[in-house]
Design a protein around this motif. Sequence first.
Motif, PDB file in Angstrom:
ATOM      1  N   ALA A 202       0.817  -1.220   0.000  1.00 27.95           N
ATOM      2  CA  ALA A 202       0.000   0.000   0.000  1.00 27.95           C
ATOM      3  C   ALA A 202       0.850   1.270   0.000  1.00 27.95           C
ATOM      4  CB  ALA A 202      -0.948  -0.003   1.196  1.00 27.95           C
ATOM      5  N   TRP A 203       1.859   1.294   0.863  1.00 30.98           N
ATOM      6  CA  TRP A 203       2.685   2.503   0.909  1.00 30.98           C
ATOM      7  C   TRP A 203       3.487   2.673  -0.381  1.00 30.98           C
ATOM      8  CZ3 TRP A 203       1.689   6.444   3.639  1.00 30.98           C
ATOM      9  CH2 TRP A 203       1.143   6.334   4.927  1.00 30.98           C
ATOM     10  N   HIS A 204       3.944   1.592  -0.992  1.00 28.06           N
ATOM     11  CA  HIS A 204       4.624   1.699  -2.279  1.00 28.06           C
ATOM     12  C   HIS A 204       3.700   2.348  -3.309  1.00 28.06           C
ATOM     13  CE1 HIS A 204       7.063  -1.357  -0.276  1.00 28.06           C
ATOM     14  NE2 HIS A 204       8.010  -1.161  -1.183  1.00 28.06           N
ATOM     15  N   GLN A 205       2.439   1.911  -3.323  1.00 27.23           N
ATOM     16  CA  GLN A 205       1.474   2.469  -4.272  1.00 27.23           C
ATOM     17  C   GLN A 205       1.215   3.935  -3.979  1.00 27.23           C
ATOM     18  OE1 GLN A 205      -1.861  -0.171  -3.700  1.00 27.23           O
ATOM     19  NE2 GLN A 205      -1.013  -1.791  -4.986  1.00 27.23           N
ATOM     20  N   TRP A 206       1.110   4.284  -2.699  1.00 23.96           N
ATOM     21  CA  TRP A 206       0.828   5.670  -2.341  1.00 23.96           C
ATOM     22  C   TRP A 206       2.005   6.572  -2.734  1.00 23.96           C
ATOM     23  CZ3 TRP A 206       2.625   9.709   0.650  1.00 23.96           C
ATOM     24  CH2 TRP A 206       1.703  10.748   0.916  1.00 23.96           C
ATOM     25  N   PHE A 207       3.228   6.165  -2.414  1.00 21.39           N
ATOM     26  CA  PHE A 207       4.408   6.973  -2.767  1.00 21.39           C
ATOM     27  C   PHE A 207       4.506   7.134  -4.281  1.00 21.39           C
ATOM     28  CE2 PHE A 207       5.626   7.138   1.485  1.00 21.39           C
ATOM     29  CZ  PHE A 207       6.819   7.850   1.645  1.00 21.39           C
ATOM     30  N   THR A 208       4.223   6.065  -5.018  1.00 22.18           N
ATOM     31  CA  THR A 208       4.277   6.142  -6.479  1.00 22.18           C
ATOM     32  C   THR A 208       3.227   7.113  -7.004  1.00 22.18           C
ATOM     33  OG1 THR A 208       5.088   3.866  -6.643  1.00 22.18           O
ATOM     34  CG2 THR A 208       4.073   4.812  -8.601  1.00 22.18           C
ATOM     35  N   ALA A 209       2.013   7.038  -6.450  1.00 22.57           N
ATOM     36  CA  ALA A 209       0.929   7.928  -6.884  1.00 22.57           C
ATOM     37  C   ALA A 209       1.258   9.386  -6.596  1.00 22.57           C
ATOM     38  CB  ALA A 209      -0.371   7.535  -6.196  1.00 22.57           C
ATOM     39  N   GLN A 210       2.001   9.639  -5.517  1.00 22.12           N
ATOM     40  CA  GLN A 210       2.351  11.010  -5.149  1.00 22.12           C
ATOM     41  C   GLN A 210       3.647  11.488  -5.793  1.00 22.12           C
ATOM     42  OE1 GLN A 210       0.064  12.695  -3.523  1.00 22.12           O
ATOM     43  NE2 GLN A 210      -1.119  10.782  -3.398  1.00 22.12           N
ATOM     44  N   PRO A 259      -4.769  14.368   7.466  1.00 20.72           N
ATOM     45  CA  PRO A 259      -4.033  15.612   7.213  1.00 20.72           C
ATOM     46  C   PRO A 259      -4.003  16.023   5.746  1.00 20.72           C
ATOM     47  CG  PRO A 259      -2.501  13.804   7.539  1.00 20.72           C
ATOM     48  CD  PRO A 259      -3.869  13.242   7.783  1.00 20.72           C
ATOM     49  N   LEU A 260      -4.155  15.064   4.837  1.00 22.76           N
ATOM     50  CA  LEU A 260      -4.094  15.362   3.412  1.00 22.76           C
ATOM     51  C   LEU A 260      -5.253  14.703   2.684  1.00 22.76           C
ATOM     52  CD1 LEU A 260      -0.330  14.718   2.462  1.00 22.76           C
ATOM     53  CD2 LEU A 260      -1.453  16.942   2.732  1.00 22.76           C
ATOM     54  N   ASP A 261      -5.774  15.394   1.692  1.00 21.61           N
ATOM     55  CA  ASP A 261      -6.784  14.801   0.825  1.00 21.61           C
ATOM     56  C   ASP A 261      -6.056  14.055  -0.283  1.00 21.61           C
ATOM     57  OD1 ASP A 261      -9.113  14.081  -0.355  1.00 21.61           O
ATOM     58  OD2 ASP A 261      -9.457  16.018  -1.339  1.00 21.61           O
ATOM     59  N   ALA A 262      -5.280  13.073   0.135  1.00 24.78           N
ATOM     60  CA  ALA A 262      -4.475  12.298  -0.811  1.00 24.78           C
ATOM     61  C   ALA A 262      -4.474  10.857  -0.336  1.00 24.78           C
ATOM     62  CB  ALA A 262      -3.048  12.846  -0.879  1.00 24.78           C
ATOM     63  N   GLY A 263      -5.586  10.172  -0.609  1.00 29.54           N
ATOM     64  CA  GLY A 263      -5.705   8.790  -0.185  1.00 29.54           C
ATOM     65  C   GLY A 263      -5.185   7.853  -1.244  1.00 29.54           C
ATOM     66  N   LEU A 264      -5.772   6.659  -1.284  1.00 30.51           N
ATOM     67  CA  LEU A 264      -5.322   5.655  -2.237  1.00 30.51           C
ATOM     68  C   LEU A 264      -6.547   4.915  -2.763  1.00 30.51           C
ATOM     69  CD1 LEU A 264      -2.933   4.098  -3.538  1.00 30.51           C
ATOM     70  CD2 LEU A 264      -3.037   2.539  -1.584  1.00 30.51           C
ATOM     71  N   ASN A 265      -6.724   4.957  -4.065  1.00 31.34           N
ATOM     72  CA  ASN A 265      -7.818   4.230  -4.694  1.00 31.34           C
ATOM     73  C   ASN A 265      -7.331   2.828  -5.023  1.00 31.34           C
ATOM     74  OD1 ASN A 265      -9.959   3.230  -6.100  1.00 31.34           O
ATOM     75  ND2 ASN A 265     -10.034   4.870  -7.624  1.00 31.34           N
ATOM     76  N   SER A 266      -7.802   1.863  -4.274  1.00 34.83           N
ATOM     77  CA  SER A 266      -7.337   0.486  -4.465  1.00 34.83           C
ATOM     78  C   SER A 266      -8.134  -0.267  -5.510  1.00 34.83           C
ATOM     79  CB  SER A 266      -7.421  -0.275  -3.140  1.00 34.83           C
ATOM     80  OG  SER A 266      -8.774  -0.488  -2.787  1.00 34.83           O
TER      81      SER A 266
END
Length: 308
Positions: A202-210, A259-266
């Motif tokens: 999940a964190w890999h996907q989030w960092f990549t998306a950001q 804190p951020l409107d930057a979630g993850l669409n799985s």
Amino acid sequence: MNIHRLAPSTSMLLAFDAAARHRSFTRAADELSLTQSAVSRQIQALEQLLDVELFTRDGRHIRLTEVGAMYAQDIAPALARISGASARVGAFRKGVSSLNLATLPTFGARWLMPGLEDFYHQHPGVMIHLHTRIGEYDITESGMDAAINVGVDPWPGLIAHPLIDEEMVLVASPDRLARYPIRQPGDVIDHLLLQIAVRSEAWHQWFTAQGLPLGYMRLGPHFEFSTHMIQAAVSGIGIALVARCLVEEELADGRLVIPLDAGLNSHRRYYLLYPPEKENFPPLATFRHWLLTGKTSITAPNDDASPS
């Protein structure tokens, strides 16, 4: 092959199962309201029938052999299913039907359980027996009538009703954010990243998306259950990516903040699942109607994709 060898009597199997669990003929006898010698005779008869030694005896002490341990593990679920089926027949005779429902632990506790009082109020003649299951499993082989699980279509061989989309949000405790504010995605590198074991990507996907370098990740401890990860986030150990529906209570009372409107669409959803032959099973039909027409409007929008 002697067909009788493949079908030991129930009394033999119950005696063996009890002795295997207690590692004692005496305690097995107490459980079954039999004499110790009666339990011993049943197990000896089973060993003769199967032509294997299930226990080693050392005076009054017994120990499962390797094949005995394997046999005990294999027959226990079958005996449990027979016992459960018998109990359900008895309950049905008394006007009460039941549904064996598998669900993820945190999802069941936080999303489903809060509404079950309403279900029982509307349907006092149906009992929902909740069972915790994680990952992939065969609904029928596990003795369940239906399941709630998370994933993506298709679900081969199963009827699937979508319940809610999985909406992963970034959460942290107010105290932690006071010390290490998160105003933009890059600020996450100052935090320990809490993880769910089955969603370690999940964190890999989030960092990549950001657009953040993966090398900046400070990966923290793994948790088997979402409940534990949520508590770790509340305690300020680190920050978490978690399904929003699992933390609505913490968000409402301020123990956690987004804190951020930057979630993850799985791209995953939670589904009610069951084999086609169960479609018209009366308690399932009752529960399905309640779940699809009323329950989803009672609670929050989403859930976790792990051994929640």
